[in-house]
Design a protein around this motif. Structure first.
Motif, PDB file in Angstrom:
ATOM      1  N   ARG A 159      -4.073  -4.505  11.690  1.00  0.00           N
ATOM      2  CA  ARG A 159      -2.723  -4.325  11.130  1.00  0.00           C
ATOM      3  C   ARG A 159      -2.568  -4.995   9.770  1.00  0.00           C
ATOM      4  O   ARG A 159      -1.969  -4.433   8.858  1.00  0.00           O
ATOM      5  N   GLU A 160      -3.098  -6.198   9.640  1.00  0.00           N
ATOM      6  CA  GLU A 160      -2.966  -6.925   8.381  1.00  0.00           C
ATOM      7  C   GLU A 160      -3.619  -6.154   7.234  1.00  0.00           C
ATOM      8  O   GLU A 160      -3.034  -5.993   6.161  1.00  0.00           O
ATOM      9  N   GLU A 161      -4.826  -5.639   7.456  1.00  0.00           N
ATOM     10  CA  GLU A 161      -5.518  -4.867   6.414  1.00  0.00           C
ATOM     11  C   GLU A 161      -4.810  -3.547   6.163  1.00  0.00           C
ATOM     12  O   GLU A 161      -4.703  -3.089   5.014  1.00  0.00           O
ATOM     13  N   THR A 162      -4.294  -2.911   7.203  1.00  0.00           N
ATOM     14  CA  THR A 162      -3.556  -1.658   7.059  1.00  0.00           C
ATOM     15  C   THR A 162      -2.339  -1.862   6.165  1.00  0.00           C
ATOM     16  O   THR A 162      -2.086  -1.072   5.242  1.00  0.00           O
ATOM     17  N   GLU A 163      -1.586  -2.918   6.421  1.00  0.00           N
ATOM     18  CA  GLU A 163      -0.400  -3.209   5.621  1.00  0.00           C
ATOM     19  C   GLU A 163      -0.768  -3.578   4.185  1.00  0.00           C
ATOM     20  O   GLU A 163      -0.080  -3.180   3.241  1.00  0.00           O
ATOM     21  N   ARG A 164      -1.861  -4.319   4.019  1.00  0.00           N
ATOM     22  CA  ARG A 164      -2.312  -4.685   2.675  1.00  0.00           C
ATOM     23  C   ARG A 164      -2.670  -3.435   1.878  1.00  0.00           C
ATOM     24  O   ARG A 164      -2.284  -3.281   0.718  1.00  0.00           O
ATOM     25  N   MET A 165      -3.406  -2.517   2.504  1.00  0.00           N
ATOM     26  CA  MET A 165      -3.806  -1.282   1.815  1.00  0.00           C
ATOM     27  C   MET A 165      -2.600  -0.402   1.505  1.00  0.00           C
ATOM     28  O   MET A 165      -2.534   0.219   0.442  1.00  0.00           O
ATOM     29  N   ALA A 166      -1.621  -0.343   2.406  1.00  0.00           N
ATOM     30  CA  ALA A 166      -0.410   0.440   2.155  1.00  0.00           C
ATOM     31  C   ALA A 166       0.335  -0.116   0.945  1.00  0.00           C
ATOM     32  O   ALA A 166       0.801   0.645   0.091  1.00  0.00           O
ATOM     33  N   ALA A 167       0.453  -1.423   0.862  1.00  0.00           N
ATOM     34  CA  ALA A 167       1.126  -2.045  -0.277  1.00  0.00           C
ATOM     35  C   ALA A 167       0.359  -1.783  -1.571  1.00  0.00           C
ATOM     36  O   ALA A 167       0.958  -1.490  -2.618  1.00  0.00           O
ATOM     37  N   GLU A 168      -0.964  -1.875  -1.523  1.00  0.00           N
ATOM     38  CA  GLU A 168      -1.783  -1.620  -2.710  1.00  0.00           C
ATOM     39  C   GLU A 168      -1.661  -0.156  -3.142  1.00  0.00           C
ATOM     40  O   GLU A 168      -1.531   0.142  -4.337  1.00  0.00           O
ATOM     41  N   ASN A 169      -1.690   0.772  -2.189  1.00  0.00           N
ATOM     42  CA  ASN A 169      -1.541   2.191  -2.524  1.00  0.00           C
ATOM     43  C   ASN A 169      -0.180   2.466  -3.151  1.00  0.00           C
ATOM     44  O   ASN A 169      -0.071   3.229  -4.121  1.00  0.00           O
ATOM     45  N   LYS A 170       0.878   1.850  -2.628  1.00  0.00           N
ATOM     46  CA  LYS A 170       2.217   2.015  -3.193  1.00  0.00           C
ATOM     47  C   LYS A 170       2.255   1.466  -4.618  1.00  0.00           C
ATOM     48  O   LYS A 170       2.821   2.095  -5.522  1.00  0.00           O
ATOM     49  N   ARG A 171       1.655   0.299  -4.825  1.00  0.00           N
ATOM     50  CA  ARG A 171       1.631  -0.295  -6.152  1.00  0.00           C
ATOM     51  C   ARG A 171       0.934   0.628  -7.148  1.00  0.00           C
ATOM     52  O   ARG A 171       1.425   0.863  -8.261  1.00  0.00           O
ATOM     53  N   LEU A 172      -0.214   1.184  -6.739  1.00  0.00           N
ATOM     54  CA  LEU A 172      -0.960   2.083  -7.621  1.00  0.00           C
ATOM     55  C   LEU A 172      -0.180   3.353  -7.914  1.00  0.00           C
ATOM     56  O   LEU A 172      -0.156   3.834  -9.058  1.00  0.00           O
ATOM     57  N   LEU A 173       0.480   3.921  -6.908  1.00  0.00           N
ATOM     58  CA  LEU A 173       1.279   5.128  -7.116  1.00  0.00           C
ATOM     59  C   LEU A 173       2.442   4.838  -8.054  1.00  0.00           C
ATOM     60  O   LEU A 173       2.713   5.619  -8.975  1.00  0.00           O
ATOM     61  N   ASP A 174       3.114   3.710  -7.834  1.00  0.00           N
ATOM     62  CA  ASP A 174       4.211   3.336  -8.731  1.00  0.00           C
ATOM     63  C   ASP A 174       3.712   3.187 -10.167  1.00  0.00           C
ATOM     64  O   ASP A 174       4.368   3.618 -11.112  1.00  0.00           O
ATOM     65  N   GLU A 175       2.543   2.597 -10.325  1.00  0.00           N
ATOM     66  CA  GLU A 175       1.961   2.420 -11.657  1.00  0.00           C
ATOM     67  C   GLU A 175       1.661   3.773 -12.296  1.00  0.00           C
ATOM     68  O   GLU A 175       1.970   4.005 -13.474  1.00  0.00           O
ATOM     69  N   LEU A 176       1.069   4.684 -11.534  1.00  0.00           N
ATOM     70  CA  LEU A 176       0.753   6.015 -12.059  1.00  0.00           C
ATOM     71  C   LEU A 176       2.006   6.793 -12.443  1.00  0.00           C
ATOM     72  O   LEU A 176       2.000   7.550 -13.422  1.00  0.00           O
ATOM     73  N   LEU A 177       3.063   6.617 -11.674  1.00  0.00           N
ATOM     74  CA  LEU A 177       4.295   7.354 -11.926  1.00  0.00           C
ATOM     75  C   LEU A 177       5.208   6.639 -12.928  1.00  0.00           C
ATOM     76  O   LEU A 177       6.284   7.130 -13.250  1.00  0.00           O
ATOM     77  N   GLY A 178       4.771   5.471 -13.400  1.00  0.00           N
ATOM     78  CA  GLY A 178       5.524   4.741 -14.394  1.00  0.00           C
ATOM     79  C   GLY A 178       6.831   4.168 -13.876  1.00  0.00           C
ATOM     80  O   GLY A 178       7.805   4.043 -14.616  1.00  0.00           O
ATOM     81  N   ARG A 179       6.863   3.854 -12.626  1.00  0.00           N
ATOM     82  CA  ARG A 179       8.079   3.271 -12.039  1.00  0.00           C
ATOM     83  C   ARG A 179       8.244   1.840 -12.509  1.00  0.00           C
ATOM     84  O   ARG A 179       7.277   1.087 -12.633  1.00  0.00           O
ATOM     85  N   GLU A 180       9.474   1.442 -12.726  1.00  0.00           N
ATOM     86  CA  GLU A 180       9.795   0.117 -13.266  1.00  0.00           C
ATOM     87  C   GLU A 180       9.352  -1.028 -12.368  1.00  0.00           C
ATOM     88  O   GLU A 180       8.892  -2.055 -12.857  1.00  0.00           O
ATOM     89  N   ASP A 181       9.491  -0.894 -11.064  1.00  0.00           N
ATOM     90  CA  ASP A 181       9.195  -1.994 -10.141  1.00  0.00           C
ATOM     91  C   ASP A 181       7.722  -2.102  -9.804  1.00  0.00           C
ATOM     92  O   ASP A 181       7.346  -2.802  -8.877  1.00  0.00           O
ATOM     93  N   ALA A 182       6.844  -1.450 -10.552  1.00  0.00           N
ATOM     94  CA  ALA A 182       5.411  -1.464 -10.276  1.00  0.00           C
ATOM     95  C   ALA A 182       4.797  -2.797 -10.620  1.00  0.00           C
ATOM     96  O   ALA A 182       5.208  -3.524 -11.452  1.00  0.00           O
TER      97      ALA A 182
END
Length: 74
Positions: free
Chosen positions: A51-74
């Protein structure tokens, strides 16, 4: 879950069958099995969710997607 080693392939993979049914097969890297494993051997296999690694990867994937989409909170 139990699996039976059916055979080793030339590509370094081992073919495992669900045991005892044998109707479903899947490949795993040969190095995941004991060195002395032979066709016909039956193994106990299990999976555990990290679970810990799953949650870590989900957060990292969200961060990368936000960065790609140019979202402010990235």
């Amino acid at each position: 879950m139990r699996v039976q080693l059916d055979r080793f392939e030339d590509n370094g993979m081992a073919v495992l069958l669900l045991y005892p049914e044998g109707r479903q097969s899947f490949d795993v890297p040969r190095e995941l099995l004991p060195e002395n494993a032979r066709a016909g051997d039956v193994f106990e296999a299990s999976f555990a969710c990290d679970r810990e690694e799953t949650e870590r990867m989900a957060a990292e994937n969200k961060r990368l997607l936000d960065e790609l989409l140019g979202r402010e909170d990235a």
